[in-house]
Design a protein around this motif. Structure first.
Motif, PDB file in Angstrom:
ATOM      1  N   PRO A 107       8.046 -11.073  -8.131  1.00 39.41           N
ATOM      2  CA  PRO A 107       7.822  -9.737  -7.869  1.00 39.41           C
ATOM      3  C   PRO A 107       8.744  -8.917  -7.139  1.00 39.41           C
ATOM      4  N   GLY A 108       9.673  -9.513  -6.368  1.00 43.61           N
ATOM      5  CA  GLY A 108      10.590  -9.139  -5.442  1.00 43.61           C
ATOM      6  C   GLY A 108       9.790  -7.852  -4.267  1.00 43.61           C
ATOM      7  N   LEU A 109       9.263  -8.654  -3.602  1.00 43.49           N
ATOM      8  CA  LEU A 109       8.340  -7.838  -2.548  1.00 43.49           C
ATOM      9  C   LEU A 109       9.027  -6.707  -1.625  1.00 43.49           C
ATOM     10  N   LYS A 110       8.725  -5.697  -1.498  1.00 46.20           N
ATOM     11  CA  LYS A 110       9.340  -4.731  -0.671  1.00 46.20           C
ATOM     12  C   LYS A 110       9.162  -4.840   0.939  1.00 46.20           C
ATOM     13  N   VAL A 111       8.184  -5.595   1.105  1.00 49.79           N
ATOM     14  CA  VAL A 111       7.733  -6.066   2.567  1.00 49.79           C
ATOM     15  C   VAL A 111       7.338  -7.421   2.720  1.00 49.79           C
ATOM     16  N   LEU A 112       7.611  -7.881   3.814  1.00 50.76           N
ATOM     17  CA  LEU A 112       7.345  -9.486   4.114  1.00 50.76           C
ATOM     18  C   LEU A 112       6.266  -9.629   5.237  1.00 50.76           C
ATOM     19  N   TYR A 113       5.335  -8.778   5.398  1.00 57.49           N
ATOM     20  CA  TYR A 113       4.161  -8.770   6.528  1.00 57.49           C
ATOM     21  C   TYR A 113       3.268  -9.679   6.026  1.00 57.49           C
ATOM     22  N   PHE A 114       3.540 -10.844   5.997  1.00 55.88           N
ATOM     23  CA  PHE A 114       2.496 -11.921   5.440  1.00 55.88           C
ATOM     24  C   PHE A 114       1.176 -11.991   6.499  1.00 55.88           C
ATOM     25  N   GLY A 115       1.451 -11.352   7.681  1.00 56.35           N
ATOM     26  CA  GLY A 115       0.283 -11.683   8.676  1.00 56.35           C
ATOM     27  C   GLY A 115       0.691 -11.828  10.029  1.00 56.35           C
ATOM     28  N   LYS A 169      -1.338  -6.972   8.146  1.00 60.38           N
ATOM     29  CA  LYS A 169      -0.906  -7.841   6.928  1.00 60.38           C
ATOM     30  C   LYS A 169      -0.673  -7.020   5.960  1.00 60.38           C
ATOM     31  N   PHE A 170       0.684  -6.861   5.314  1.00 63.73           N
ATOM     32  CA  PHE A 170       1.048  -6.071   4.240  1.00 63.73           C
ATOM     33  C   PHE A 170       0.569  -4.866   4.518  1.00 63.73           C
ATOM     34  N   CYS A 171       0.639  -3.979   5.688  1.00 59.76           N
ATOM     35  CA  CYS A 171       0.640  -2.731   6.172  1.00 59.76           C
ATOM     36  C   CYS A 171      -1.048  -2.392   6.083  1.00 59.76           C
ATOM     37  N   GLU A 172      -1.801  -3.635   6.321  1.00 60.90           N
ATOM     38  CA  GLU A 172      -3.199  -3.166   6.653  1.00 60.90           C
ATOM     39  C   GLU A 172      -3.714  -3.932   7.647  1.00 60.90           C
ATOM     40  N   PHE A 173      -4.804  -3.536   8.395  1.00 60.65           N
ATOM     41  CA  PHE A 173      -5.423  -3.988   9.688  1.00 60.65           C
ATOM     42  C   PHE A 173      -6.272  -5.255   9.466  1.00 60.65           C
ATOM     43  N   PHE A 174      -6.252  -6.426  10.048  1.00 62.71           N
ATOM     44  CA  PHE A 174      -7.179  -7.304   9.919  1.00 62.71           C
ATOM     45  C   PHE A 174      -7.531  -7.790  11.348  1.00 62.71           C
ATOM     46  N   GLY A 175      -8.711  -8.393  11.482  1.00 63.24           N
ATOM     47  CA  GLY A 175      -9.312  -9.074  12.472  1.00 63.24           C
ATOM     48  C   GLY A 175     -10.174  -9.892  12.234  1.00 63.24           C
ATOM     49  N   GLY A 176     -10.154 -11.262  12.751  1.00 58.77           N
ATOM     50  CA  GLY A 176     -11.012 -12.171  12.517  1.00 58.77           C
ATOM     51  C   GLY A 176     -11.210 -12.791  10.919  1.00 58.77           C
ATOM     52  N   GLY A 177     -10.053 -12.458  10.221  1.00 55.54           N
ATOM     53  CA  GLY A 177      -9.991 -12.629   8.776  1.00 55.54           C
ATOM     54  C   GLY A 177     -10.416 -11.813   7.720  1.00 55.54           C
ATOM     55  N   HIS A 178     -11.038 -10.596   8.454  1.00 57.17           N
ATOM     56  CA  HIS A 178     -11.562  -9.604   7.558  1.00 57.17           C
ATOM     57  C   HIS A 178     -10.866  -8.199   7.675  1.00 57.17           C
ATOM     58  N   GLY A 224       1.690   6.136   4.519  1.00 61.39           N
ATOM     59  CA  GLY A 224       2.932   6.631   4.721  1.00 61.39           C
ATOM     60  C   GLY A 224       4.006   5.927   3.946  1.00 61.39           C
ATOM     61  N   TRP A 225       3.868   4.374   3.587  1.00 63.01           N
ATOM     62  CA  TRP A 225       4.697   3.745   3.153  1.00 63.01           C
ATOM     63  C   TRP A 225       4.361   3.584   1.491  1.00 63.01           C
ATOM     64  N   GLN A 226       3.288   4.437   1.025  1.00 66.05           N
ATOM     65  CA  GLN A 226       2.927   4.311  -0.207  1.00 66.05           C
ATOM     66  C   GLN A 226       2.302   2.939  -0.723  1.00 66.05           C
ATOM     67  N   MET A 227       1.844   2.161   0.191  1.00 63.70           N
ATOM     68  CA  MET A 227       1.379   0.991  -0.251  1.00 63.70           C
ATOM     69  C   MET A 227       0.133   0.922  -1.014  1.00 63.70           C
ATOM     70  N   PRO A 228       0.083   0.209  -2.149  1.00 68.35           N
ATOM     71  CA  PRO A 228      -1.151  -0.038  -2.841  1.00 68.35           C
ATOM     72  C   PRO A 228      -2.119  -0.669  -2.157  1.00 68.35           C
ATOM     73  N   HIS A 229      -3.391  -0.317  -2.002  1.00 69.32           N
ATOM     74  CA  HIS A 229      -4.350  -1.279  -1.176  1.00 69.32           C
ATOM     75  C   HIS A 229      -5.909  -0.981  -1.682  1.00 69.32           C
ATOM     76  N   ARG A 230      -6.502  -2.007  -1.569  1.00 67.91           N
ATOM     77  CA  ARG A 230      -7.926  -1.986  -2.068  1.00 67.91           C
ATOM     78  C   ARG A 230      -8.630  -1.126  -0.855  1.00 67.91           C
ATOM     79  N   PRO A 231      -9.841  -0.653  -1.433  1.00 68.76           N
ATOM     80  CA  PRO A 231     -10.613   0.330  -0.310  1.00 68.76           C
ATOM     81  C   PRO A 231     -11.515  -0.797   0.443  1.00 68.76           C
ATOM     82  N   LEU A 232     -11.642  -0.408   1.724  1.00 71.68           N
ATOM     83  CA  LEU A 232     -12.579  -1.341   2.341  1.00 71.68           C
ATOM     84  C   LEU A 232     -13.842  -1.539   1.668  1.00 71.68           C
ATOM     85  N   PRO A 233     -14.637  -2.729   1.827  1.00 67.81           N
ATOM     86  CA  PRO A 233     -15.904  -3.026   1.162  1.00 67.81           C
ATOM     87  C   PRO A 233     -16.986  -2.150   1.806  1.00 67.81           C
TER      88      PRO A 233
END
Length: 214
Positions: A5-13, A181-190, A200-209
């Motif tokens: 896909p040619g990733l724009k960022v490499l924030y794997f975690g 992780k990819f410009c989203e906040f995680f803790g305890g795996g969640h 700000g980076w216009q990153m596509p992301h899923r809404p929180l459950p």
């Protein structure tokens, strides 16, 4: 099947780090970042050249790396799109950044004096690393827009509750770092919290459950 896909960022975690540094007038600056890694008593920090923290590290050659726990995500996110630069660079304005002279107050953090460097610690962070800059390396040649700072950890402060009794080791079960992780906040795996940075980076992301228990 793998795709390219040619990733724009490499924030794997990576862990979020709050870098505290000193401004020219002696006041404190605070900036969240997640391009950091450690080996032994050394660390490498990757920072954009337009940032106020980058200028402070070049001039002062010292900082504190404050490691927030996952329950501090709201405070960290409040300062995600702020800068200590009075004149905000155009590309940051486009991302939604604004000038903020007192990020400690905005986040609700308390300045705590350091012991070996002049930059303050974040009192609420359970792990604080006092550091000095030992090398500055340009990145992204041939037109560098990022800088890698190699730092030496001079002193480590750890909340007593996180240290395994009778040892010099942090309890990996008790320590729950805030992860970017990819410009989203995680803790305890969640997934913990929506991210201003992702917007700000216009990153596509899923809404929180939904947290509904119905």
């Amino acid at each position: 099947m793998h795709i390219v896909p040619g990733l724009k960022v490499l924030y794997f975690g990576t862990p979020v780090v709050l870098i505290s540094s000193r401004n020219e007038d002696g006041s404190a600056n605070l900036a969240p970042m997640s391009s950091a890694w450690w080996l032994g008593q050394s660390g490498m920090l990757g920072l954009g050249n337009s940032g106020h923290t980058t200028a402070n590290l070049r001039r002062e050659r010292e900082c504190v790396l404050n490691l927030p726990s996952s329950d501090m995500v709201g405070a960290v996110d409040r300062i995600a799109l702020t800068t200590g630069k009075r004149i905000v660079p155009e590309h940051k304005l486009a991302q939604g950044y604004r000038y903020e002279p007192d990020k400690f107050a905005l986040a609700g953090f308390t300045e705590q004096p350091s012991e070996l460097v002049r930059a303050p610690r974040v009192a609420q962070c359970p792990i604080q690393l006092e550091c000095r800059v030992v090398a500055i390396l340009p990145m992204a040649e041939p037109v560098p827009d990022c800088t890698a700072f190699q730092v030496e950890v001079l002193r480590t402060h750890v909340d007593e509750s996180l240290v395994i009794p009778g040892t010099r080791y942090v309890d990996p079960i008790g320590w729950d770092p805030l992860i970017m992780k990819f410009c989203e906040f995680f803790g305890g795996g969640h997934h913990l919290h929506p991210s201003r940075l992702a917007d700000g980076w216009q990153m596509p992301h899923r809404p929180l459950p939904s947290l509904s228990t119905e």
